[in-house]
Structures are given as structure tokens and as C-alpha cells.
Design a protein around this motif. Sequence first.
Motif, PDB file in Angstrom:
ATOM      1  N   ILE A 182       0.833  -1.202   0.000  1.00 20.66           N
ATOM      2  CA  ILE A 182       0.000   0.000   0.000  1.00 20.66           C
ATOM      3  C   ILE A 182       0.866   1.250   0.000  1.00 20.66           C
ATOM      4  O   ILE A 182       0.623   2.202  -0.751  1.00 20.66           O
ATOM      5  N   VAL A 183       1.894   1.258   0.862  1.00 19.00           N
ATOM      6  CA  VAL A 183       2.820   2.390   0.894  1.00 19.00           C
ATOM      7  C   VAL A 183       3.534   2.537  -0.450  1.00 19.00           C
ATOM      8  O   VAL A 183       3.716   3.641  -0.965  1.00 19.00           O
ATOM      9  N   LYS A 184       3.924   1.419  -1.022  1.00 19.73           N
ATOM     10  CA  LYS A 184       4.622   1.421  -2.307  1.00 19.73           C
ATOM     11  C   LYS A 184       3.761   2.042  -3.405  1.00 19.73           C
ATOM     12  O   LYS A 184       4.260   2.779  -4.259  1.00 19.73           O
ATOM     13  N   GLN A 185       2.470   1.758  -3.370  1.00 16.60           N
ATOM     14  CA  GLN A 185       1.559   2.306  -4.369  1.00 16.60           C
ATOM     15  C   GLN A 185       1.360   3.806  -4.188  1.00 16.60           C
ATOM     16  O   GLN A 185       1.074   4.509  -5.159  1.00 16.60           O
ATOM     17  N   ARG A 186       1.514   4.303  -2.969  1.00 15.13           N
ATOM     18  CA  ARG A 186       1.262   5.726  -2.698  1.00 15.13           C
ATOM     19  C   ARG A 186       2.528   6.568  -2.724  1.00 15.13           C
ATOM     20  O   ARG A 186       2.462   7.785  -2.528  1.00 15.13           O
ATOM     21  N   THR A 187       3.676   5.916  -2.925  1.00 19.95           N
ATOM     22  CA  THR A 187       4.943   6.650  -2.974  1.00 19.95           C
ATOM     23  C   THR A 187       5.667   6.316  -4.265  1.00 19.95           C
ATOM     24  O   THR A 187       5.210   5.506  -5.053  1.00 19.95           O
ATOM     25  N   SER A 188       6.824   6.953  -4.463  1.00 16.99           N
ATOM     26  CA  SER A 188       7.594   6.732  -5.694  1.00 16.99           C
ATOM     27  C   SER A 188       9.078   6.735  -5.390  1.00 16.99           C
ATOM     28  O   SER A 188       9.530   7.325  -4.409  1.00 16.99           O
ATOM     29  N   ILE A 189       9.826   6.064  -6.251  1.00 14.91           N
ATOM     30  CA  ILE A 189      11.280   6.104  -6.149  1.00 14.91           C
ATOM     31  C   ILE A 189      11.804   7.405  -6.758  1.00 14.91           C
ATOM     32  O   ILE A 189      12.641   8.090  -6.171  1.00 14.91           O
ATOM     33  N   ILE A 190      11.308   7.750  -7.930  1.00 12.30           N
ATOM     34  CA  ILE A 190      11.709   8.991  -8.599  1.00 12.30           C
ATOM     35  C   ILE A 190      11.146  10.183  -7.833  1.00 12.30           C
ATOM     36  O   ILE A 190       9.937  10.222  -7.551  1.00 12.30           O
ATOM     37  N   PRO A 191      11.984  11.152  -7.462  1.00  9.91           N
ATOM     38  CA  PRO A 191      11.513  12.289  -6.659  1.00  9.91           C
ATOM     39  C   PRO A 191      10.337  13.028  -7.305  1.00  9.91           C
ATOM     40  O   PRO A 191      10.347  13.293  -8.509  1.00  9.91           O
TER      41      PRO A 191
END
Length: 238
Positions: A182-191
Motif C-alpha cells: 500500500i505504501v509502495k503504491q502511494r509513494t515513488s522512487i523517482i523524486p
Amino acid sequence: MMFNPWLTPSHFVMLGLQLAFAIAHSGGAAIRPWVEKYIGSRLYRIVFALVSLPLAGILIIYFFNHRYDGVQLWQVQGVPGVQALVWVLSAISFLFLYPATFNLLEIAAIQKPQVHLYETGIIRITRHPQMVGQIIWCIAHTLWIGTSFTLVTSIGLVLHHLFGVWHGDRRLACRYGEAFEIVKQRTSIIPFQAIIDGRQSIKWQEFLRPAYLGVAIFVALLWSSHPLLLNATSRIRW
């Protein structure tokens, strides 16, 4: 002046030191759950620090002492504005590099060290701030120094942190399962990608923390003590 060949031995020594640090650091993180079962989280943190910090110190000293080895690929130190740009980029890099300062008591093992699943502050900008900070730092210092040794060092550091992105996500997925997904879906690696996509929004109040003031003070002290630091490391004949 004696011409330095393209690949001096120091290039390979630096890559070897980086590999040793990567194995110790990433390997230590990988075996953390297993080790903590036997020695506890506090003792694990202490052992991890006793292994990682000396290796990091050796890397820093060796980099300082050999940063001008090899070929001078470009020279922009006399170009107006470049020094200011390098310092600004370096300061920004530290804001990304040290989100762990939010938990200083855990780092020192005064409080019980834990693995946290964050979705606030700088994690809204990028899920892997240390990787982003390291890339910014490498760009700044490679631009300023411009030698093949610095370029090779930066490539090694960036590759290690890119591996850390995969390794870190894998460990969090194993530990937290669906919660991390869930966190992964709401965040990104690329700034800023998650912000641009509308999955996140910056909440400035989350950045009003003493840790960021500490980073600002650290950058100011580093600025003033940089010549002293370079002079001190030059006395170590590595």
C-alpha cells in the motif's frame, strides 16, 4: 608534472573498498531479522555500527586523499557560480541522505531500534531518500573535482544505492507484506513523481522537525571546517 594514467591502482582500491562496504552494510541489513533473534536489536545495532562506521570512515579518508588521481576530465572550478552550485547541491543532498536522524536514540541503541514503515515527510517526495541524496552528492562532487577517480567513485556509490533500492523494498515487502504494498503504491522512487501523479501531497508542517535544523547546522559546520578536514585526512597516508 608527471602524467597520471587513466586507471591508477587507487581506482581499483576504491572499488574494492566500496564492495566491502556494500557487502557489510547490505549483508548486515539482510541478516538483521535472524541475528536479532539471538542477540537482540540493541546489540545488533551496536555490532552493525562497529562494522559499518569504520568502513565508511576508511572510504571517506581514501576518497579525500585520492580524489585528484587519474585523468582530469574537466575543470570548472574557476567558472563563476559553480562553487555555489556545488554547495547548494551538497546541502540538498544531506537533507535526503539523513532522514534516519529522526531516530537518533534508536541509532545509538539507547531506545530499542526498530524497522519503520514511513509515509510522511521526505518519503512523500521519494521512498528512497538516501539514494536520491547520494546521487545529488555524487553529481555535485564529480562536477567540482572532475577526475576519473571521482567519476569511478561516484559510479560505484550510485550502483550500491540503486541495489539498495531493490534490496530495501524487498526486505520491507517480506516484513510488512500488504502494508508495504500500500505504501509502495502511494509513494515513488523517482523524486516528486507520486506528487505529480496525485498519489501524494507535500505537508510542509512535517518538515518542521529538529532533525532538519540539525542537518542545517551540520552543513554549516562542514562548510567552515572543510579545509581542516581535508588537511587532517591528508596526514593519513592511505
